[in-house]
Design a protein around this motif. Structure first.
Motif: not given
Lengths: 199, 67
Positions: A136, A138, A150, A152, A160-163, B61-64, B66
């Motif tokens: 995923v 985000s 990053v 995780r 999960v990938i993103g900042d 982990f926050r979901i936003v 984009g």
């Protein structure tokens, strides 16, 4: 013929046996699928309800002469230019609670590549029910801060990938370099999962 | 009652009784986040009534938008 001529027999067998579901064919999904096909994945299920628009060309794996065409169709065409033998099941429809399992039920690994936060949340509710590894993304909007993106592992099956912060909703645009980093990281995680390597 | 839990990798003290209270205390929007408790991933907004226990390991982990 597999476009990745660097693969060992064992790697090729693994990548060619996996079926990857890509939910969304926008900035994340189109680029992730491109990386997967170049890396040697040959079975894909891709779903998106949208058509290619002018504003997509800043980051998505489409071309100007494809504006107005369904994204899944245009993406399949582009992926076949990399590997004419790629097997792509296309779903030109909106994915939701009602059709998630029927569209992605046959996949070994699932990639979340939606744009809207609500769609990402829907994925996180529906995908775990299939019991497959999931990747995923985000928090991928804006410029710079590449290393803030990053990956995780959460639980046994979720990556999960993103900042986890940069939201397009706050007026920060999604742009090719940063979206592309996340899309490549999603594809990289999928390949590692398929090959049984550390993600 | 104050108890010690691990939140985002750090040991913290909290007076929260449930997972939902802990997330509220930490200003995490539970409906827009993936939450992992002791290695189990909860779907967004679910399992918030779960009672917290000493030593629980909570990651968010926050979901936003984009993509």
């Amino acid at each position: 013929m597999n476009p990745n001529t660097y693969l060992s027999e064992r790697e090729r067998a693994k990548l060619e046996s996996v079926r990857v579901g890509v939910a969304g064919a926008g900035g994340l999904g189109s680029n992730c699928a491109m990386h997967l096909v170049r890396a040697g994945v040959v079975h894909l299920v891709v779903a998106d309800f949208d058509v290619v628009s002018e504003s997509n060309l800043n980051r998505q794996f489409f071309f100007r002469d494809q504006v107005g065409r369904p994204k899944v169709e245009a993406l399949a065409e582009n992926l076949r230019r990399i590997n004419p033998d790629v097997d792509i099941e296309l779903h030109d429809e909106r994915i939701g609670k009602g059709n998630f399992a029927s569209v992605f039920g046959s996949c070994d690994i699932l990639v979340e590549a939606f744009d809207a936060a609500e769609a990402k949340l829907m994925f996180l509710t529906e995908a775990p029910k299939l019991g497959r590894p999931m990747v995923v993304a985000s928090g991928i909007a804006g410029w710079g801060r590449s290393a803030a993106i990053v990956q995780r592992r959460m639980g046994g099956r979720l990556v999960v990938i993103g900042d986890g912060e940069s939201d397009v909703g706050t007026g920060i645009p999604p742009v090719s370099p940063r979206v592309g980093i996340a899309a490549a990281m999603e594809a990289n995680a999928v390949c590692a999962l398929a090959l049984g390597l550390e993600i | 009652m104050i108890m010690k839990v691990k939140y985002q990798g750090n040991e913290i003290e909290t007076s929260a009784v449930t997972l939902g209270e802990l997330l509220k205390e930490r200003s995490a929007e539970a409906k827009h986040a993936v939450v992992e408790v002791n290695g189990d991933v909860l779907p967004p907004g679910e399992g918030l009534e779960r009672p917290l226990a000493e030593g629980d390991d909570v990651n968010v982990f926050r979901i936003v938008g984009g993509g």
